[in-house]
Design a protein around this motif. Structure first.
Motif, PDB file in Angstrom:
ATOM      1  N   TRP A  65       0.829  -1.210   0.000  1.00 50.68           N
ATOM      2  CA  TRP A  65       0.000   0.000   0.000  1.00 50.68           C
ATOM      3  C   TRP A  65       0.859   1.253   0.000  1.00 50.68           C
ATOM      4  CZ3 TRP A  65      -0.348   3.813   3.801  1.00 50.68           C
ATOM      5  CH2 TRP A  65      -1.373   4.762   3.607  1.00 50.68           C
ATOM      6  N   GLN A  66       1.904   1.271   0.839  1.00 47.98           N
ATOM      7  CA  GLN A  66       2.790   2.436   0.875  1.00 47.98           C
ATOM      8  C   GLN A  66       3.487   2.634  -0.463  1.00 47.98           C
ATOM      9  OE1 GLN A  66       5.409   3.377   4.174  1.00 47.98           O
ATOM     10  NE2 GLN A  66       4.337   1.921   5.483  1.00 47.98           N
ATOM     11  N   ALA A  67       3.927   1.549  -1.070  1.00 45.48           N
ATOM     12  CA  ALA A  67       4.614   1.661  -2.354  1.00 45.48           C
ATOM     13  C   ALA A  67       3.696   2.278  -3.404  1.00 45.48           C
ATOM     14  CB  ALA A  67       5.103   0.292  -2.801  1.00 45.48           C
ATOM     15  N   ALA A  68       2.439   1.818  -3.456  1.00 41.97           N
ATOM     16  CA  ALA A  68       1.489   2.367  -4.418  1.00 41.97           C
ATOM     17  C   ALA A  68       1.192   3.828  -4.123  1.00 41.97           C
ATOM     18  CB  ALA A  68       0.201   1.542  -4.400  1.00 41.97           C
ATOM     19  N   GLY A  71       4.282   5.881  -5.103  1.00 39.91           N
ATOM     20  CA  GLY A  71       4.766   5.725  -6.472  1.00 39.91           C
ATOM     21  C   GLY A  71       6.114   5.041  -6.557  1.00 39.91           C
ATOM     22  N   VAL A  72       6.381   4.141  -5.624  1.00 44.59           N
ATOM     23  CA  VAL A  72       7.641   3.397  -5.618  1.00 44.59           C
ATOM     24  C   VAL A  72       7.389   2.014  -6.208  1.00 44.59           C
ATOM     25  CG1 VAL A  72       9.482   2.435  -4.188  1.00 44.59           C
ATOM     26  CG2 VAL A  72       8.452   4.633  -3.577  1.00 44.59           C
ATOM     27  N   PRO A  73       8.056   1.641  -7.293  1.00 42.66           N
ATOM     28  CA  PRO A  73       7.840   0.298  -7.845  1.00 42.66           C
ATOM     29  C   PRO A  73       8.315  -0.751  -6.839  1.00 42.66           C
ATOM     30  CG  PRO A  73       9.748   1.344  -8.875  1.00 42.66           C
ATOM     31  CD  PRO A  73       9.085   2.393  -8.036  1.00 42.66           C
ATOM     32  N   LEU A  74       7.489  -1.773  -6.625  1.00 42.47           N
ATOM     33  CA  LEU A  74       7.854  -2.780  -5.633  1.00 42.47           C
ATOM     34  C   LEU A  74       7.264  -4.123  -6.014  1.00 42.47           C
ATOM     35  CD1 LEU A  74       8.023  -2.460  -1.808  1.00 42.47           C
ATOM     36  CD2 LEU A  74       6.826  -4.396  -2.811  1.00 42.47           C
ATOM     37  N   GLN A  75       8.123  -5.134  -6.025  1.00 42.49           N
ATOM     38  CA  GLN A  75       7.708  -6.512  -6.225  1.00 42.49           C
ATOM     39  C   GLN A  75       8.476  -7.376  -5.233  1.00 42.49           C
ATOM     40  OE1 GLN A  75       7.932  -7.928 -10.257  1.00 42.49           O
ATOM     41  NE2 GLN A  75       7.751 -10.079  -9.657  1.00 42.49           N
ATOM     42  N   PHE A  76       7.753  -8.154  -4.453  1.00 43.08           N
ATOM     43  CA  PHE A  76       8.415  -8.985  -3.452  1.00 43.08           C
ATOM     44  C   PHE A  76       9.277 -10.056  -4.121  1.00 43.08           C
ATOM     45  CE2 PHE A  76       5.817  -6.977  -0.358  1.00 43.08           C
ATOM     46  CZ  PHE A  76       6.330  -7.298   0.897  1.00 43.08           C
ATOM     47  N   PRO A  77      10.396 -10.412  -3.476  1.00 44.59           N
ATOM     48  CA  PRO A  77      11.230 -11.497  -4.001  1.00 44.59           C
ATOM     49  C   PRO A  77      10.503 -12.835  -3.861  1.00 44.59           C
ATOM     50  CG  PRO A  77      12.018 -10.798  -1.841  1.00 44.59           C
ATOM     51  CD  PRO A  77      10.944  -9.823  -2.240  1.00 44.59           C
TER      52      PRO A  77
END
Length: 209
Positions: A65-68, A71-77
């Motif tokens: 939620w914070q990433a969205a 505007g920070v691109p984020l994908q979990f490993p």
């Protein structure tokens, strides 16, 4: 005023704070300091948020939620928690500068790739000028530097990552970035009667374990 950023690649909150720290570098020098968060938790007798049922699920949702929102691109490993020793050591072996920090964080949290083995780090290591990943990870000086970084963090009272150290003050977490910036603008901002009072606030009760 000296500023250090204590982090571990295992923390998605460090990835969320990274753009803010990079922006901070435009006004003051910031030293990145990789540490082993697990060693901090062990020393303090604590569990990480991803090790507590319920809190783990909420934390992952909160991170997304914070990433969205920011505007920070984020994908979990592929798996989390993972063992960050290899990526921490590679960061130090590559000089521990901001280029290494950004490249390794991007591998884990932007592209969602594993970074817990020499093979998984080989491509990024090559871009950082390290052709022999195995030798870099096995370097005794690299291992010692990570231990010293972590011991220094504990000596300073650091209990979590990421933590910004501004002068002698510690600011834990992505959410505390604005607080750190306020202190940087005015080091007297916390010098009020109520801030001084809570510094020695007595405990009315303490749970026994």
């Amino acid at each position: 005023m000296n500023v250090q950023w204590y982090f571990d690649f295992i923390s998605p909150f460090a990835w969320l704070q990274l753009p803010k720290v990079l922006a901070l570098r435009e006004r003051i020098a910031v030293e990145p300091v990789p540490i082993l968060f697990a060693a901090v938790l062990d020393k303090l007798g604590q569990l990480g948020p991803a090790e507590i049922p319920g809190k783990r699920d909420f934390t992952y949702r909160f991170v997304l939620w914070q990433a969205a929102r920011d505007g920070v691109p984020l994908q979990f490993p592929p798996a989390h928690p993972f063992n960050p020793l290899t990526v921490l050591r590679l960061c130090i072996a590559a000089g521990g500068g901001w280029d290494a920090v950004q490249a390794l964080f991007a591998q884990i949290w932007q592209r969602g790739e594993a970074a817990d083995t020499a093979d998984s780090l080989r491509a990024t290591a090559a871009t950082l000028g390290i052709p022999d990943v195995g030798a870099a990870l096995a370097d005794a000086a690299v291992k010692q530097r990570l231990r010293e970084n972590t011991e220094q963090a504990l000596a300073l009272g650091i209990f979590g990552v990421p933590t910004l150290r501004v002068g002698d003050e510690l600011f834990w977490g992505n959410d505390a970035t604005a607080m750190a910036l306020d202190y940087l603008d005015d080091p007297r901002c916390f010098d009020t009667p109520e801030y001084r009072r809570i510094a020695s606030l007595p405990e009315a009760v303490r749970r026994t374990r």
